[in-house]
Design a protein around this motif. Sequence first.
Motif, PDB file in Angstrom:
ATOM      1  N   UNK A   6       7.926  10.075 -14.532  1.00 44.80           N
ATOM      2  CA  UNK A   6       7.738  10.815 -15.776  1.00 44.80           C
ATOM      3  C   UNK A   6       7.442   9.861 -16.921  1.00 44.80           C
ATOM      4  N   UNK A   7       6.487  10.240 -17.759  1.00 43.38           N
ATOM      5  CA  UNK A   7       6.100   9.387 -18.879  1.00 43.38           C
ATOM      6  C   UNK A   7       7.259   9.182 -19.847  1.00 43.38           C
ATOM      7  N   UNK A   8       7.255   8.024 -20.504  1.00 42.73           N
ATOM      8  CA  UNK A   8       8.246   7.755 -21.537  1.00 42.73           C
ATOM      9  C   UNK A   8       7.841   8.449 -22.835  1.00 42.73           C
ATOM     10  N   UNK A   9       8.711   8.381 -23.810  1.00 46.55           N
ATOM     11  CA  UNK A   9       8.471   9.070 -25.084  1.00 46.55           C
ATOM     12  C   UNK A   9       7.306   8.459 -25.852  1.00 46.55           C
ATOM     13  N   UNK A  10       6.978   7.204 -25.555  1.00 47.81           N
ATOM     14  CA  UNK A  10       5.865   6.521 -26.238  1.00 47.81           C
ATOM     15  C   UNK A  10       4.962   5.904 -25.174  1.00 47.81           C
ATOM     16  N   UNK A  11       3.706   5.607 -25.516  1.00 47.57           N
ATOM     17  CA  UNK A  11       2.799   4.985 -24.543  1.00 47.57           C
ATOM     18  C   UNK A  11       3.294   3.611 -24.091  1.00 47.57           C
ATOM     19  N   UNK A  12       2.937   3.261 -22.858  1.00 47.17           N
ATOM     20  CA  UNK A  12       3.304   1.963 -22.280  1.00 47.17           C
ATOM     21  C   UNK A  12       2.033   1.226 -21.874  1.00 47.17           C
ATOM     22  N   UNK A  66       0.826  -1.210   0.000  1.00 43.07           N
ATOM     23  CA  UNK A  66       0.000   0.000   0.000  1.00 43.07           C
ATOM     24  C   UNK A  66       0.860   1.260   0.000  1.00 43.07           C
ATOM     25  N   UNK A  67       1.958   1.236   0.750  1.00 39.31           N
ATOM     26  CA  UNK A  67       2.857   2.389   0.784  1.00 39.31           C
ATOM     27  C   UNK A  67       3.475   2.637  -0.587  1.00 39.31           C
ATOM     28  N   UNK A  68       3.893   1.561  -1.242  1.00 37.58           N
ATOM     29  CA  UNK A  68       4.485   1.710  -2.582  1.00 37.58           C
ATOM     30  C   UNK A  68       3.453   2.262  -3.563  1.00 37.58           C
ATOM     31  N   UNK A  69       2.243   1.772  -3.477  1.00 37.86           N
ATOM     32  CA  UNK A  69       1.178   2.243  -4.360  1.00 37.86           C
ATOM     33  C   UNK A  69       0.867   3.719  -4.092  1.00 37.86           C
ATOM     34  N   UNK A  70       0.821   4.117  -2.840  1.00 38.27           N
ATOM     35  CA  UNK A  70       0.548   5.513  -2.493  1.00 38.27           C
ATOM     36  C   UNK A  70       1.642   6.440  -3.005  1.00 38.27           C
ATOM     37  N   UNK A  71       2.895   6.015  -2.863  1.00 43.88           N
ATOM     38  CA  UNK A  71       4.005   6.836  -3.359  1.00 43.88           C
ATOM     39  C   UNK A  71       3.912   7.016  -4.867  1.00 43.88           C
ATOM     40  N   UNK A  72       3.504   5.958  -5.568  1.00 45.28           N
ATOM     41  CA  UNK A  72       3.350   6.042  -7.015  1.00 45.28           C
ATOM     42  C   UNK A  72       2.250   7.042  -7.380  1.00 45.28           C
ATOM     43  N   UNK A  73       1.118   6.979  -6.685  1.00 45.82           N
ATOM     44  CA  UNK A  73       0.005   7.861  -6.995  1.00 45.82           C
ATOM     45  C   UNK A  73       0.328   9.316  -6.657  1.00 45.82           C
ATOM     46  N   UNK A  93       8.148   2.009 -13.280  1.00 41.15           N
ATOM     47  CA  UNK A  93       7.849   2.062 -14.705  1.00 41.15           C
ATOM     48  C   UNK A  93       6.572   2.860 -14.949  1.00 41.15           C
ATOM     49  N   UNK A  94       6.653   3.969 -15.693  1.00 44.31           N
ATOM     50  CA  UNK A  94       5.435   4.720 -16.024  1.00 44.31           C
ATOM     51  C   UNK A  94       4.536   3.876 -16.916  1.00 44.31           C
ATOM     52  N   UNK A  95       3.243   4.131 -16.836  1.00 49.53           N
ATOM     53  CA  UNK A  95       2.302   3.344 -17.634  1.00 49.53           C
ATOM     54  C   UNK A  95       1.125   4.207 -18.069  1.00 49.53           C
ATOM     55  N   UNK A  96       0.608   3.890 -19.261  1.00 48.53           N
ATOM     56  CA  UNK A  96      -0.540   4.607 -19.803  1.00 48.53           C
ATOM     57  C   UNK A  96      -1.790   3.749 -19.800  1.00 48.53           C
ATOM     58  N   UNK A  97      -1.618   2.432 -19.970  1.00 49.16           N
ATOM     59  CA  UNK A  97      -2.736   1.491 -19.962  1.00 49.16           C
ATOM     60  C   UNK A  97      -2.332   0.302 -19.105  1.00 49.16           C
TER      61      UNK A  97
END
Length: 335
Positions: A43-49, A31-38, A155-159
């Motif tokens: 930063x997003x990558x150059x292309x969608x992930x 939960x702590x890791x998830x909260x830190x992520x939110x 890892x940033x993610x879009x979907x």
Amino acid sequence: MWWQRAWYRSGVHPLLWLLWPLQVLYRFVVQRRRQRFLQNPPKSLAVPVVIVGNITVGGAGKTPTVVALVEWLQAQGHRPGVIARGYGGNGPFPQAVTPQSTAAAVGDEPRLIVLRTGVTMVVDPDRVRAAATLLELDPQISIIVSDDGLQHYALPRDIELVVVDGERLLGNQHQLPLGPLRESQQRLSEVDLVVQNGGAEQAFRHGGDSYYRFELAPLQWRRVSDNVEVSELPAGERVAIAGIANPTRFFETLRAQNQQISDYRAFADHHPFTPADFADWQHVDAILMTEKDAVKCQSFAQEHWYYLPVEAKFSSDFWSAFQQCVDAVVARRQQ
């Protein structure tokens, strides 16, 4: 391990309750890791992930799903690339996966993905570094598909797409180590798409319009040694092996095909096969295995070894939903 089998039985084995304090600690850390992520997403990558993951330990059908997504994206004119941890591979990392790569170096599933799709792929336990290496190798990549990595929050993610095993479902619905869940079931309401691999139509309850079901359809049998399709398997004594997370699924497929099998042998998931593993079957007429196992056995396979590739069959409704997700991400990035 016995407790891993117990995770997927009805109720909670009494001895598992001894692990309850560890589950509380594990849940707190997750939960702590998830909260830190939110609170501070990377930063997003150059292309969608696109992340294809699950919330349970063990296989659920992610690799066939990745193959299906890559082939669909290719057919739509995208240039996808794939990243993965390279589980079972010895590296060095990061490492590009090619048809000449060995499963010992890059892992069995990455080699399977590349052999099936021809996609540019990089494996590295550090998924961010894998993505950076991938884009350096192939700057024309327009979208990245991550095989697993749902909980890899660097890892940033879009979907986010989660695969659920339609037979084993979520087990006893407890988190590690009391149960098989990496994250709570609530996490499923936060992802973009949930897909169920086989099982009963309503075996898994998930609200909303983001739930879809798919089937793994067997394709034509192939010879392990040279990958050539065969019209029929030889008559006589046959044995079946499976070194996957849920070997019962493969064995049930063989029974559905009315294959006459004299011996079924289950190995651990990602088992590193050697010729010694087949010493008991020197005189059988055919050894049958999964595609995931075949990529590890090809270099020493005999003529009478065969594997059964499978294909993830999704509905048109799923592909429409996935298209909407991709279009929304592209539109958002163009703003």
